[in-house]
Write an enzyme that holds these catalytic residues in place. Structure first.
Site, mmCIF file in Angstrom:
data_model
loop_
_atom_site.group_PDB
_atom_site.id
_atom_site.type_symbol
_atom_site.label_atom_id
_atom_site.label_comp_id
_atom_site.label_asym_id
_atom_site.label_seq_id
_atom_site.Cartn_x
_atom_site.Cartn_y
_atom_site.Cartn_z
ATOM 1 N N GLY A 171 0.827 -1.221 0.000
ATOM 2 C CA GLY A 171 0.000 0.000 0.000
ATOM 3 C C GLY A 171 0.852 1.259 0.000
ATOM 4 O O GLY A 171 0.496 2.248 0.625
ATOM 5 N N THR A 179 3.101 4.011 -2.736
ATOM 6 C CA THR A 179 2.708 4.738 -3.951
ATOM 7 C C THR A 179 2.354 3.768 -5.069
ATOM 8 O O THR A 179 1.330 3.925 -5.739
ATOM 9 C CB THR A 179 3.887 5.621 -4.440
ATOM 10 O OG1 THR A 179 4.521 6.194 -3.311
ATOM 11 C CG2 THR A 179 3.418 6.696 -5.366
ATOM 12 N N ALA A 180 3.210 2.755 -5.266
ATOM 13 C CA ALA A 180 2.984 1.815 -6.370
ATOM 14 C C ALA A 180 1.659 1.079 -6.186
ATOM 15 O O ALA A 180 0.879 0.942 -7.131
ATOM 16 C CB ALA A 180 4.140 0.818 -6.446
ATOM 17 N N GLU A 195 8.974 13.907 -3.524
ATOM 18 C CA GLU A 195 8.066 15.051 -3.569
ATOM 19 C C GLU A 195 7.824 15.571 -4.964
ATOM 20 O O GLU A 195 7.147 16.551 -5.144
ATOM 21 C CB GLU A 195 8.586 16.170 -2.665
ATOM 22 C CG GLU A 195 9.796 16.940 -3.190
ATOM 23 C CD GLU A 195 11.012 16.066 -3.494
ATOM 24 O OE1 GLU A 195 11.610 16.258 -4.558
ATOM 25 O OE2 GLU A 195 11.361 15.181 -2.701
ATOM 26 N N LYS A 247 5.580 21.962 -11.700
ATOM 27 C CA LYS A 247 7.027 21.757 -11.772
ATOM 28 C C LYS A 247 7.470 21.864 -13.229
ATOM 29 O O LYS A 247 6.962 21.149 -14.089
ATOM 30 C CB LYS A 247 7.328 20.366 -11.205
ATOM 31 C CG LYS A 247 8.753 19.900 -11.372
ATOM 32 C CD LYS A 247 8.923 18.563 -10.673
ATOM 33 C CE LYS A 247 10.283 17.963 -10.919
ATOM 34 N NZ LYS A 247 10.484 16.717 -10.196
HETATM 35 C C1 LIG Z 1 15.275 10.150 -0.467
HETATM 36 C C2 LIG Z 1 14.295 9.676 -1.543
HETATM 37 C C3 LIG Z 1 13.734 10.616 -2.391
HETATM 38 C C4 LIG Z 1 12.839 10.215 -3.374
HETATM 39 N N1 LIG Z 1 12.305 11.151 -4.196
HETATM 40 C C5 LIG Z 1 11.396 10.792 -5.113
HETATM 41 C C6 LIG Z 1 10.747 11.774 -5.922
HETATM 42 O O1 LIG Z 1 10.993 12.960 -5.824
HETATM 43 N N2 LIG Z 1 9.846 11.346 -6.839
HETATM 44 C C7 LIG Z 1 9.526 10.020 -6.983
HETATM 45 O O2 LIG Z 1 8.677 9.690 -7.830
HETATM 46 N N3 LIG Z 1 10.111 9.072 -6.218
HETATM 47 C C8 LIG Z 1 11.017 9.433 -5.293
HETATM 48 N N4 LIG Z 1 11.604 8.482 -4.499
HETATM 49 C C9 LIG Z 1 11.234 7.080 -4.699
HETATM 50 C C10 LIG Z 1 9.877 6.776 -4.053
HETATM 51 O O3 LIG Z 1 9.827 7.267 -2.730
HETATM 52 C C11 LIG Z 1 9.710 5.265 -4.018
HETATM 53 O O4 LIG Z 1 9.959 4.747 -5.312
HETATM 54 C C12 LIG Z 1 8.297 4.888 -3.667
HETATM 55 O O5 LIG Z 1 7.898 5.488 -2.444
HETATM 56 C C13 LIG Z 1 8.247 3.387 -3.518
HETATM 57 O O6 LIG Z 1 6.906 3.043 -3.302
HETATM 58 P P1 LIG Z 1 6.446 1.534 -3.299
HETATM 59 O O7 LIG Z 1 4.964 1.557 -3.254
HETATM 60 O O8 LIG Z 1 7.110 0.787 -4.407
HETATM 61 O O9 LIG Z 1 7.074 0.891 -1.968
HETATM 62 P P2 LIG Z 1 6.836 1.177 -0.412
HETATM 63 O O10 LIG Z 1 6.521 2.598 -0.139
HETATM 64 O O11 LIG Z 1 8.022 0.583 0.283
HETATM 65 O O12 LIG Z 1 5.543 0.331 -0.036
HETATM 66 C C14 LIG Z 1 5.623 -1.060 0.167
HETATM 67 C C15 LIG Z 1 4.300 -1.546 0.676
HETATM 68 O O13 LIG Z 1 4.333 -2.973 0.740
HETATM 69 C C16 LIG Z 1 3.835 -3.404 2.003
HETATM 70 N N5 LIG Z 1 4.443 -4.696 2.308
HETATM 71 C C17 LIG Z 1 5.731 -5.084 2.097
HETATM 72 N N6 LIG Z 1 5.914 -6.362 2.514
HETATM 73 C C18 LIG Z 1 4.709 -6.768 2.994
HETATM 74 C C19 LIG Z 1 4.245 -7.976 3.573
HETATM 75 N N7 LIG Z 1 5.046 -9.027 3.775
HETATM 76 N N8 LIG Z 1 2.954 -8.045 3.971
HETATM 77 C C20 LIG Z 1 2.120 -6.995 3.803
HETATM 78 N N9 LIG Z 1 2.489 -5.830 3.254
HETATM 79 C C21 LIG Z 1 3.777 -5.719 2.863
HETATM 80 C C22 LIG Z 1 4.197 -2.307 2.973
HETATM 81 O O14 LIG Z 1 3.363 -2.340 4.099
HETATM 82 C C23 LIG Z 1 3.929 -1.069 2.094
HETATM 83 O O15 LIG Z 1 2.575 -0.739 2.156
HETATM 84 C C24 LIG Z 1 12.494 8.844 -3.514
HETATM 85 C C25 LIG Z 1 13.064 7.903 -2.643
HETATM 86 C C26 LIG Z 1 13.950 8.298 -1.672
HETATM 87 C C27 LIG Z 1 14.544 7.244 -0.767
#
Ligand SMILES: Cc1cc2nc3c(=O)[nH]c(=O)nc-3n(C[C@H](O)[C@H](O)[C@H](O)COP(=O)(O)OP(=O)(O)OC[C@H]3O[C@@H](n4cnc5c(N)ncnc54)[C@H](O)[C@@H]3O)c2cc1C
Length: 245
Positions: free
Chosen positions: A18, A20-21, A55, A84
């Site tokens: 849950g 962003t992806a 952000e 932006k």
């Molecule tokens: C310093 C920094 C700056 C960034 N700046 C930008 C930016 O400006 N623009 C941009 O687009 N991106 C940016 N990013 C990248 C962006 O933050 C990430 O790519 C994005 O937040 C990843 O989202 P996600 O949904 O893939 O993973 P996550 O946010 O890690 O979500 C993972 C989800 O999976 C769930 N999960 C995992 N394992 C389990 C399990 N076993 N059982 C149940 N649930 C589970 C967790 O609970 C969570 O809900 C930045 C990253 C960093 C570190």
């Protein structure tokens, strides 16, 4: 049921994650498949949490909102968002005059100058001292330097491309609320075990409380843990869908 040329037999999809992806995926799948009777369920674990940083976006985020029919006036104020023009790269090069550059989101008017930019880049690589600094050729750099918005007040025949800056935590909760309102089922559980068919395809997910979650399709949005793709399927791909037999 026929969906395009593909015959759809199974209709339940689980998204694991849950962040962003996960919520973007849930919204898009609900939008595309909800009307065909698909059940979309998103499972996340607050114990694991999300990355929740970042952000800024590229212009592609505009397409995402456009597909979902969400207007800027609906989401931007709720997410402290603004426009932006591009991305500033400081310390980009040690070449004099090229120590920083503004990466533009190119727009239609840039067609007039982009050709000259590319030719000059080519000449410069061959050793000619011509100006190939992108800031001279793309509108976005000038807008940004002069604190101007890519959206003019009133009507303008010129469309300028842009992305957004926003509060990513607020955007996450906006997307979550929107998905749930559209019919996505939200489940809080920590998935500990993934049961596979003999073929290797995913059969169901099991939580640390012993609950079982079955679906016909699974989407891995579990972030760095990559619970389904890497831990279970040993895949190196970033995203894919798996369908059991
Ligand atoms: C310093 C920094 C700056 C960034 N700046 C930008 C930016 O400006 N623009 C941009 O687009 N991106 C940016 N990013 C990248 C962006 O933050 C990430 O790519 C994005 O937040 C990843 O989202 P996600 O949904 O893939 O993973 P996550 O946010 O890690 O979500 C993972 C989800 O999976 C769930 N999960 C995992 N394992 C389990 C399990 N076993 N059982 C149940 N649930 C589970 C967790 O609970 C969570 O809900 C930045 C990253 C960093 C570190």
């Amino acid at each position: 049921m026929q969906l395009g040329k593909c015959k759809i037999v199974n209709k339940s999809i689980i998204i694991l994650g849950g962040g962003t992806a996960g919520w973007m995926c849930a919204n898009l799948l609900q939008h595309a498949l909800g009307k065909f009777g698909f059940n979309i369920t998103l499972i996340e674990s607050p114990e694991i949490g999300i990355i929740g940083v970042g952000e800024g976006s590229t212009p592609h985020l505009r397409n995402f909102f456009s597909i979902l029919g969400i207007s800027e006036s609906q989401w931007m104020p709720k997410c402290n968002a603004t426009y932006k023009n591009g991305i500033s790269f400081d310390g980009w090069s040690q070449q004099q005059g090229y120590d920083n550059y503004f990466h533009p989101f190119p727009s239609l008017p840039d067609r007039q100058t982009a050709g000259g930019f590319l030719i000059n880049c080519h000449l410069r690589r061959q050793g000619h001292q011509v100006d190939s600094h992108p800031n001279q050729y793309f509108l976005a750099a000038h807008l940004s330097k002069n604190n101007l918005s890519p959206k003019p007040k009133g009507h303008s025949p010129i469309r300028i491309n842009y992305g957004y800056h926003f509060d990513s935590a607020l955007l996450g909760s906006f997307l979550k609320d929107f998905a749930i309102k559209q019919g996505v089922t939200h489940v809080t559980a920590k998935i500990e075990h993934v049961e596979q068919h003999l073929s290797g395809d995913i059969a169901h997910l099991m939580s640390d409380q012993g609950e079982t979650f079955s679906a016909n399709w699974f989407v891995d949005c579990s972030g760095f843990t990559s619970k389904l793709l890497q831990q279970t399927l040993k895949s190196l791909q970033v995203t894919c869908l798996t369908m059991p037999q």
